[in-house]
Design a protein around this motif. Structure first.
Motif, short mmCIF file in Angstrom:
data_model
loop_
_atom_site.label_atom_id
_atom_site.label_comp_id
_atom_site.label_asym_id
_atom_site.label_seq_id
_atom_site.Cartn_x
_atom_site.Cartn_y
_atom_site.Cartn_z
N VAL A 36 -22.27 4.91 -22.99
CA VAL A 36 -21.28 5.70 -22.27
C VAL A 36 -20.47 4.76 -21.39
O VAL A 36 -21.02 3.91 -20.69
N SER A 37 -19.15 4.91 -21.42
CA SER A 37 -18.25 4.10 -20.59
C SER A 37 -17.10 4.98 -20.13
O SER A 37 -16.13 5.18 -20.86
N LEU A 38 -17.22 5.53 -18.93
CA LEU A 38 -16.23 6.46 -18.39
C LEU A 38 -15.38 5.76 -17.34
O LEU A 38 -15.89 5.33 -16.30
N PHE A 39 -14.10 5.61 -17.61
CA PHE A 39 -13.12 5.04 -16.70
C PHE A 39 -13.34 3.56 -16.42
O PHE A 39 -12.76 3.01 -15.49
N MET A 40 -14.16 2.87 -17.22
CA MET A 40 -14.39 1.45 -17.00
C MET A 40 -13.45 0.57 -17.80
O MET A 40 -13.00 -0.46 -17.31
N LEU A 41 -13.17 0.94 -19.05
CA LEU A 41 -12.33 0.08 -19.88
C LEU A 41 -10.96 -0.16 -19.24
O LEU A 41 -10.37 -1.22 -19.44
N ARG A 91 -32.57 5.77 -26.04
CA ARG A 91 -32.12 4.68 -25.18
C ARG A 91 -30.60 4.75 -25.04
O ARG A 91 -29.88 4.70 -26.03
N VAL A 92 -30.13 4.84 -23.80
CA VAL A 92 -28.71 4.99 -23.52
C VAL A 92 -28.28 3.99 -22.46
O VAL A 92 -28.96 3.83 -21.43
N LEU A 93 -27.16 3.36 -22.71
CA LEU A 93 -26.55 2.39 -21.80
C LEU A 93 -25.29 3.00 -21.22
O LEU A 93 -24.46 3.52 -21.96
N GLU A 94 -25.14 2.93 -19.89
CA GLU A 94 -23.89 3.35 -19.27
C GLU A 94 -23.23 2.14 -18.62
O GLU A 94 -23.79 1.52 -17.71
N LEU A 95 -22.03 1.82 -19.09
CA LEU A 95 -21.25 0.70 -18.56
C LEU A 95 -20.28 1.21 -17.51
O LEU A 95 -19.52 2.14 -17.77
N GLY A 96 -20.30 0.59 -16.33
CA GLY A 96 -19.50 1.11 -15.23
C GLY A 96 -20.07 2.41 -14.72
O GLY A 96 -19.36 3.39 -14.53
N CYS A 97 -21.37 2.42 -14.47
CA CYS A 97 -22.06 3.67 -14.13
C CYS A 97 -21.65 4.21 -12.78
O CYS A 97 -21.75 5.42 -12.53
N GLY A 98 -21.16 3.34 -11.89
CA GLY A 98 -20.77 3.82 -10.57
C GLY A 98 -21.96 4.25 -9.74
O GLY A 98 -23.08 3.76 -9.93
N GLY A 121 -28.18 1.66 -16.41
CA GLY A 121 -26.85 1.73 -15.84
C GLY A 121 -26.40 0.35 -15.39
O GLY A 121 -27.14 -0.37 -14.73
N VAL A 122 -25.17 -0.02 -15.74
CA VAL A 122 -24.62 -1.34 -15.43
C VAL A 122 -23.33 -1.16 -14.64
O VAL A 122 -22.47 -0.35 -15.01
N ASP A 123 -23.17 -1.93 -13.57
CA ASP A 123 -21.95 -1.87 -12.79
C ASP A 123 -21.74 -3.20 -12.08
O ASP A 123 -22.70 -3.92 -11.78
N LEU A 124 -20.47 -3.53 -11.79
CA LEU A 124 -20.14 -4.73 -11.04
C LEU A 124 -20.44 -4.60 -9.56
O LEU A 124 -20.71 -5.59 -8.88
N SER A 125 -20.35 -3.37 -9.04
CA SER A 125 -20.38 -3.15 -7.60
C SER A 125 -21.79 -2.93 -7.07
O SER A 125 -22.47 -1.98 -7.44
N ALA A 126 -22.21 -3.81 -6.16
CA ALA A 126 -23.52 -3.65 -5.53
C ALA A 126 -23.59 -2.38 -4.69
O ALA A 126 -24.64 -1.72 -4.62
N PHE A 127 -22.48 -2.00 -4.07
CA PHE A 127 -22.47 -0.81 -3.22
C PHE A 127 -22.58 0.46 -4.07
O PHE A 127 -23.27 1.40 -3.68
N GLN A 128 -21.92 0.48 -5.21
CA GLN A 128 -22.07 1.62 -6.10
C GLN A 128 -23.51 1.73 -6.61
O GLN A 128 -24.08 2.81 -6.69
N LEU A 129 -24.08 0.60 -6.99
CA LEU A 129 -25.46 0.61 -7.49
C LEU A 129 -26.45 1.02 -6.41
O LEU A 129 -27.46 1.66 -6.71
N ALA A 130 -26.17 0.67 -5.17
CA ALA A 130 -27.06 1.10 -4.07
C ALA A 130 -27.06 2.62 -3.96
O ALA A 130 -28.12 3.23 -3.76
N ARG A 131 -25.90 3.24 -4.12
CA ARG A 131 -25.84 4.71 -4.10
C ARG A 131 -26.63 5.28 -5.28
O ARG A 131 -27.39 6.25 -5.13
#
Length: 222
Positions: free
Chosen positions: A124-129, A61-68, A85-95
Motif C-alpha cells: 500500500v502506498s497512499l500519497f507517497m509517490l 504480509r503487507v507493506l505500507e510505504l509512506g505509512c505516516g 510500515g515504512v516512512d522517512l519521518s521519525a516523528f510520524q513513526l513515533a505517532r
C-alpha cells in the motif's frame, strides 16, 4: 505564493536540491498538524482500502510505504495483516508506534529500501509517490513489483499532472517536495513494472486549504 495542489500541480516552485530531506524534515515538522488536518475531511482512502482488503486475506504480509502516523488506514492495515510500515519521518513513526506498539515500523527511504523478493502479498502506498522525484518513480514501481508475490496486490495513489519536481514553500506550515506524471504516463509506468491494473480511476475530492485535488487511485496485481 500560489499553493500547488498535491494531486494536480502546475510545475511552479524552487529548484530542488535534496527532495528526501525536504520530505523528511517537512513531515517531522508538521506531524501533529497533518494528523489534525487529515482527520478534518473525508477522502476516498477508506473506500479504496476496503477494496484492497477484499482482495488480500487477513494475516497476509503487507507493506505500507509512506505509512505516516496514526491515521485510520494504517491502524486498519496493521491490525488486520502481518504488517510492516515504512516512512522517512521519525516523528510520524513515533505517532504510529504509540498507537500500534505491537506493529513493525521502519524509518527508511522507499527508493533505496532493501527487502526480500516476492515477500509480500500486498503493498500500500497512499500519497507517497507524489513525494518521489519523477526520475525515481518508475524504478520504485519496479521494486514494488519485485517485492510482491505473484498475484499480490498494490494499492497506490499517483499524481495526475505532468508537473516537474517542485517545492512548495508552505504546505501545512513547512516546505514540501512534490512530483507527478499525467494519467497516461502513470498507466504506462505501472504496466512496464509488471503491474496489471484491475482498477485505476482519477477521483477528485476537496482538501481544506487546497481546494479540489485529483489523484489517480490504482489497484494493480503483480
Amino acid at each position: 505564493m500560489h499553493r500547488l495542489r498535491p494531486g494536480d500541480r502546475r510545475g511552479r516552485g524552487a529548484a530542488v536540491d535534496d527532495p528526501r530531506e525536504i520530505v523528511r524534515a517537512g513531515y517531522d515538522a508538521i506531524a501533529d498538524r497533518y494528523a489534525e488536518w487529515s482527520a478534518s475531511f473525508e477522502s476516498p482512502v477508506g473506500a479504496w482500502v476496503a477494496k484492497f482488503i477484499e482482495r488480500v486475506p487477513a494475516g497476509a504480509r503487507v507493506l505500507e510505504l509512506g505509512c505516516g502516523g496514526d491515521n485510520p488506514s494504517t491502524l486498519e492495515l496493521a491490525r488486520r495483516y502481518d504488517y510492516l510500515g515504512v516512512d522517512l519521518s521519525a516523528f510520524q513513526l513515533a505517532r504510529a508506534r504509540r498507537a500500534l506498539p505491537e506493529a513493525r515500523f521502519l524509518q527508511a527511504d522507499a527508493t533505496t529500501l532493501e527487502l526480500e523478493p516476492e515477500s509480500f502479498e500486498g503493498v500500500v502506498s497512499l500519497f507517497m509517490l507524489g513525494h518521489v522525484p519523477r526520475a525515481e518513480q518508475a524504478p520504485l514501481l519496479r521494486r514494488i513489483s519485485g517485492w510482491l508475490r505473484p498475484g499480490g496486490w498494490l494499492l497506490a495513489t499517483m499524481g495526475t499532472a505532468a508537473a516537474d519536481d517542485v517545492v512548495e514553500a508552505d504546505w501545512l506550515g513547512a516546505p514540501m517536495f512534490f512530483a507527478s506524471f499525467d494519467e497516461e504516463t502513470n498507466s504506462r509506468l505501472l504496466a512496464e513494472a509488471g503491474l496489471e491494473s484491475a482498477e485505476a480511476r482519477v477521483v477528485p475530492f476537496e482538501e481544506p486549504g487546497h481546494g479540489l485535488v485529483r489523484f489517480m487511485w490504482v489497484l494493480a496485481r503483480a
